[in-house]
Motif scaffolding. Sequence first.
Motif, PDB file in Angstrom:
ATOM      1  N   ASN A   1       0.925  -1.012   0.049  1.00  0.00           N
ATOM      2  CA  ASN A   1       0.143  -0.001  -0.015  1.00  0.00           C
ATOM      3  C   ASN A   1       0.973   1.243  -0.087  1.00  0.00           C
ATOM      4  N   GLU A   2       1.794   1.158   0.745  1.00  0.00           N
ATOM      5  CA  GLU A   2       2.849   2.116   0.787  1.00  0.00           C
ATOM      6  C   GLU A   2       3.582   2.631  -0.542  1.00  0.00           C
ATOM      7  N   ALA A   3       3.703   1.801  -1.381  1.00  0.00           N
ATOM      8  CA  ALA A   3       4.334   2.030  -2.706  1.00  0.00           C
ATOM      9  C   ALA A   3       3.259   2.405  -3.750  1.00  0.00           C
ATOM     10  N   ILE A   4       2.085   2.551  -3.703  1.00  0.00           N
ATOM     11  CA  ILE A   4       0.986   2.684  -4.712  1.00  0.00           C
ATOM     12  C   ILE A   4       1.256   4.022  -5.329  1.00  0.00           C
TER      13      ILE A   4
ATOM     14  N   LEU B   1      13.188   3.077  -5.505  1.00  0.00           N
ATOM     15  CA  LEU B   1      12.347   3.369  -4.121  1.00  0.00           C
ATOM     16  C   LEU B   1      12.836   3.088  -3.054  1.00  0.00           C
ATOM     17  N   LEU B   2      13.572   1.850  -2.973  1.00  0.00           N
ATOM     18  CA  LEU B   2      14.268   1.415  -1.787  1.00  0.00           C
ATOM     19  C   LEU B   2      15.155   2.441  -1.128  1.00  0.00           C
ATOM     20  N   LEU B   3      15.648   3.317  -1.986  1.00  0.00           N
ATOM     21  CA  LEU B   3      16.640   4.165  -1.486  1.00  0.00           C
ATOM     22  C   LEU B   3      16.021   5.320  -0.781  1.00  0.00           C
ATOM     23  N   TYR B   4      14.456   5.544  -1.068  1.00  0.00           N
ATOM     24  CA  TYR B   4      13.888   6.273   0.052  1.00  0.00           C
ATOM     25  C   TYR B   4      13.098   5.805   0.991  1.00  0.00           C
ATOM     26  N   ASN B   5      13.446   4.559   1.326  1.00  0.00           N
ATOM     27  CA  ASN B   5      13.081   3.816   2.611  1.00  0.00           C
ATOM     28  C   ASN B   5      11.537   3.428   2.369  1.00  0.00           C
ATOM     29  N   ILE B   6      10.996   3.289   0.853  1.00  0.00           N
ATOM     30  CA  ILE B   6      10.032   2.980   0.564  1.00  0.00           C
ATOM     31  C   ILE B   6       9.723   1.203   0.502  1.00  0.00           C
ATOM     32  N   ASP B   7       8.742   0.722   1.263  1.00  0.00           N
ATOM     33  CA  ASP B   7       8.665  -0.898   1.164  1.00  0.00           C
ATOM     34  C   ASP B   7       7.839  -1.019  -0.042  1.00  0.00           C
TER      35      ASP B   7
END
Length: 316
Positions: free
Chosen positions: A12-15, A88-94
């Motif tokens: 949901n966080e990555a939508i 997106l992992l670089l921005y701590n997004i799961d």
Amino acid sequence: MKWTELSIYTTNEAIEPISNILHEAGASGVVIEDQQDLFTERDDEFGEIYELNPEDYPEEGVRLKAYLPVNSFLGETVSEIKQAINNLLLYNIDIGLNKITLSEVNEEDWATAWKKYYKPVKISERITITPTWEDYQPVSSDELIIELDPGMAFGTGTHPTTVLSIQALERLIKAEDVVLDVGCGSGVLSIASILLGAEKVYAYDLDDVAVQSTKLNVKVNKVSDYVTVKQNNLLDHITIQPNIIVANILAEIILRFERDAYRLLQPGGMFITSGIIQAKRQQVESGLEAAGFEIMEVNQMEDWISIIAKKPEESR
């Protein structure tokens, strides 16, 4: 023409960020299938009607679907999408499972496949959002209609972060207010602001696709004379002093310009922030308070948080 249906299994966080990536890659519409929607108890105070088929949803997590034309660049496009999502992992997004599958669909199937997900939805006391192809008639004299084309926009305007933002705007906007919409996406918040009585809106987005989408949607909704749309990086080089700033973007991005928002707002002005997951709430609140804001409200819908902050009448 043949089309490829790209399915991405994520969280949901990555939508929001993945939807942006897909649109930038040329996707015509993005479908969001969130397994949690099947079990969410929904308040029907605004008259919403939900008809959800379990077969349309993943067994767990979130599945995003987008449609790309089959051409000689498809392989390269898909590779770029995968890399952008991994970044997106670089921005701590799961990004969760991050499983990507491809399947081919025919022209006629693609043309109607995603439209079944989009119906008119009343998201606040006064505002109903409807796709452009629906012949929707208002049911009351004070109902405000926003028409969106999800084929060009970033979603349909019914995501919880957007709903929270519009509900806040509905409560706060006064006649003659000037509004800055930062990260305007589809332009839905800009349109809502004018319909709710704002005198002028300035809509900014760094993504040219978003700028063009906003221009299209403000024209469809006949508010072009009141909304100025420009490509801009957050509030860099902006000198306008608004009454309200609204930003429906990721928490990490909000924390890049909260001091600029404080500087520009008129004393007593409001900063509406959304797009915040529960885990980032305290971080955003602390950043806003450090910039000088007073936290007035914190609202939640599903897993998403919206914060309304005020610049004091006598600002420091």
